[in-house]
Scaffold this active site. Structure first.
Site, PDB file in Angstrom:
ATOM      1  N   GLU A  43      -9.023   4.757 -11.955  1.00 43.81           N
ATOM      2  CA  GLU A  43      -9.599   4.108 -13.142  1.00 43.81           C
ATOM      3  C   GLU A  43     -11.112   4.176 -13.117  1.00 43.81           C
ATOM      4  O   GLU A  43     -11.761   4.460 -14.122  1.00 43.81           O
ATOM      5  CB  GLU A  43      -9.157   2.635 -13.200  1.00 43.81           C
ATOM      6  CG  GLU A  43      -7.662   2.431 -13.387  1.00 43.81           C
ATOM      7  CD  GLU A  43      -6.887   2.439 -12.085  1.00 43.81           C
ATOM      8  OE1 GLU A  43      -7.374   3.018 -11.087  1.00 43.81           O
ATOM      9  OE2 GLU A  43      -5.782   1.867 -12.035  1.00 43.81           O
ATOM     10  N   THR A 325      19.057  17.439  19.632  1.00 47.66           N
ATOM     11  CA  THR A 325      19.364  16.081  20.090  1.00 47.66           C
ATOM     12  C   THR A 325      18.736  15.037  19.177  1.00 47.66           C
ATOM     13  O   THR A 325      19.384  14.071  18.764  1.00 47.66           O
ATOM     14  CB  THR A 325      18.831  15.865  21.528  1.00 47.66           C
ATOM     15  OG1 THR A 325      19.232  16.984  22.314  1.00 47.66           O
ATOM     16  CG2 THR A 325      19.370  14.594  22.132  1.00 47.66           C
TER      17      THR A 325
HETATM   18  C1  AOF Z   1      -5.352   1.590  -8.580  1.00 46.25           C
HETATM   19  N1  AOF Z   1      -5.856   2.830  -8.774  1.00 46.25           N
HETATM   20  O1  AOF Z   1      -6.326   4.885  -8.077  1.00 46.25           O
HETATM   21  C2  AOF Z   1      -5.227   3.442  -6.584  1.00 46.25           C
HETATM   22  C3  AOF Z   1      -4.665   2.167  -6.399  1.00 46.25           C
HETATM   23  O2  AOF Z   1      -7.739   0.499   0.179  1.00 46.25           O
HETATM   24  P1  AOF Z   1      -8.082   0.279  -1.257  1.00 46.25           P
HETATM   25  O3  AOF Z   1      -9.005  -0.838  -1.496  1.00 46.25           O
HETATM   26  O4  AOF Z   1      -8.505   1.572  -1.932  1.00 46.25           O
HETATM   27  O5  AOF Z   1      -6.749  -0.216  -1.991  1.00 46.25           O
HETATM   28  C4  AOF Z   1      -5.607   0.524  -1.851  1.00 46.25           C
HETATM   29  C5  AOF Z   1      -4.517  -0.087  -2.691  1.00 46.25           C
HETATM   30  O6  AOF Z   1      -4.869  -0.036  -4.078  1.00 46.25           O
HETATM   31  C6  AOF Z   1      -3.225   0.703  -2.582  1.00 46.25           C
HETATM   32  O7  AOF Z   1      -2.402   0.250  -1.539  1.00 46.25           O
HETATM   33  C7  AOF Z   1      -2.596   0.452  -3.935  1.00 46.25           C
HETATM   34  O8  AOF Z   1      -1.998  -0.827  -4.004  1.00 46.25           O
HETATM   35  C8  AOF Z   1      -3.803   0.460  -4.847  1.00 46.25           C
HETATM   36  N2  AOF Z   1      -4.074   1.839  -5.232  1.00 46.25           N
HETATM   37  N3  AOF Z   1      -4.722   1.282  -7.416  1.00 46.25           N
HETATM   38  O9  AOF Z   1      -5.482   0.733  -9.443  1.00 46.25           O
HETATM   39  C9  AOF Z   1      -5.828   3.778  -7.835  1.00 46.25           C
HETATM   40  N4  AOF Z   1      -5.226   4.360  -5.573  1.00 46.25           N
HETATM   41 ZN    ZN Z   2      -7.665  -0.022  -8.273  1.00 43.13          ZN
END
Ligand code: AOF
Ligand code: ZN
Length: 401
Positions: A43, A325
């Protein structure tokens, strides 16, 4: 949504354990992606690229926007501040710190939200991520190089090479995309592999060696390759700054450099059982191995426990390069989520079939659904996954909202 999904793929191999996420504005058409772990979310990338054009517009997201303060601020707030009128979300985010709160935040601010278009595609991009947050275990992909009759070695145990160089190049790419490579003590002792992505130096991923009885050498080639690649990092420094303030901080599977960038930190893990002799373990520890002391099942490392531990440690996607295995053990544990078979048009016969002594009555035979069947010259690559997994995840993730 299609262009958001296409954009999401740009982060492949660079964002895990975060999900692949894409964002797209409808008019004017613009898309962006989350491109690297620790970097801006999709975003933020999109809004930075389009400025005020988002006001009054429709934004498509392959994942619900986050609502928490992680490494970046909440994306839901960014969309609200940008004056977006409508948001289409492919799927909710199963991460416990989000779980519907991102969507709720948008709605509370008067933004119209639609959930569902492109859900299957968005899930398919992030199966290990969803598996971890919905079921708290790692996604297990078994990789085998086999002959037409399912053999992995001749009767003398020779397995180099079943498939040709082109198939092996693709294997190296697969390795770079997994969070960890897993082998058993049997394969290590028979082949002593380095487990590197030879075409992409420095791209070593974490390796996990399963050895219930500590039969392997702590200086096997997998250690040598890891040691050379990781610069002989001091063990036991996890989570603490190593050295002065301007030196990198080690955290989980990443190292944070002083300029704020996060670099992947390859780990070398010895998965063994509780109660192995401490003295022997010390020989591994002092060379930088991280022992995981797991519960035993029939004298062997419990594979469900391993899959749970890996998920907890942010290793969501395990690529298991199993000998007979270990492959048998994963099949018996019924934990094979995906299967990648590299097939050479040869027949070997003999006793080394990839499934070891696994047996099942026909009526209850484990089976998978075909995801892709590619031709590599005269060889084949068949990618399969557990049937119905997308539908099950789509139902389960819907329920968390
Ligand atoms: C979004 N947009 O493009 C992504 C999201 O480690 P951080 O702070 O970057 O947070 C990671 C978390 O944010 C991830 O586990 C997921 O819940 C969310 N990812 N969210 O709005 C994004 N990559
Ligand atoms: Zn985000």
């Amino acid at each position: 949504m299609r262009s958001a999904l296409r954009a999401a793929g740009k982060g492949l191999g660079h964002v895990s354990p975060n999900p692949l996420v894409g964002a797209a504005l409808e008019h004017p058409a613009k898309s962006a992606a989350h491109r690297r772990f620790g970097g801006p979310h999709a975003e933020r990338m999109l809004l930075d690229a389009i400025g005020s054009e988002a006001a009054g517009g429709t934004v498509h997201l392959t994942l619900e926007p986050c609502s928490h303060h992680g490494k970046t601020g909440p994306c839901a707030d960014l969309l609200i501040e940008a004056g977006v009128r409508r948001v289409v979300v492919a799927t909710l985010d199963p991460n416990p710190s989000v779980r519907g709160r991102g969507v709720a935040r948008l709605r509370k601010a008067g933004i119209e939200v639609e959930i569902g278009p492109g859900a299957r595609e968005a899930l398919a991009l992030n199966l290990p991520y969803f598996q971890r947050h919905l079921y708290e275990r790692a996604w297990i992909e078994l990789k085998e190089a086999i002959t037409l009759d399912g053999r992995v070695a001749d009767s003398g145990g020779r397995s180099r090479w079943i498939t040709g160089p082109e198939a092996r190049r693709i294997v190296h790419r697969d390795r770079a995309r997994a969070d960890a490579l897993v082998i058993g003590a049997g394969t290590l002792r028979a082949d002593d592999p380095e487990l590197t992505g030879r075409d992409t130096p420095g791209s070593t991923t974490t390796r996990i060696v399963i050895d219930s009885r500590l039969r392997i050498s702590p200086e096997a080639r997998v250690w040598q390759a890891w040691h050379a690649d990781s610069g002989g990092r001091r063990p036991g420094s996890e989570g603490r700054p190593i050295g002065r303030r301007d030196t990198p901080t080690v955290s989980g599977n990443f190292v944070r450099r002083s300029d704020g960038r996060w670099l992947r930190r390859p780990r070398l893990i010895l998965a063994t059982v509780r109660g192995v002799p401490g003295g022997r373990l010390e020989r591994f520890r002092e060379r930088g191995w991280e022992p995981w002391l797991l519960p035993a099942r029939g004298g062997h490392v419990s594979l469900p426990a391993l899959a749970r531990r890996a998920a907890r440690e942010g290793l969501h996607h395990l690529l298991v390069e199993a000998g007979p295995t270990l492959a048998q053990a994963w099949l018996e544990a019924d934990l094979v989520d995906a299967l990648t078979l590299y097939m050479a048009p040869k027949v070997l016969g003999g006793r080394f079939g990839w499934t070891g002594s696994f047996q099942s009555p026909l009526a209850r035979a484990p089976h998978w659904e075909s995801v892709a069947l590619d031709r590599i010259g005269e060889e084949g690559c068949w990618r399969l996954r557990r049937p119905g997994v997308l539908d099950r995840m789509a139902d389960d993730v819907h329920r968390i909202g």
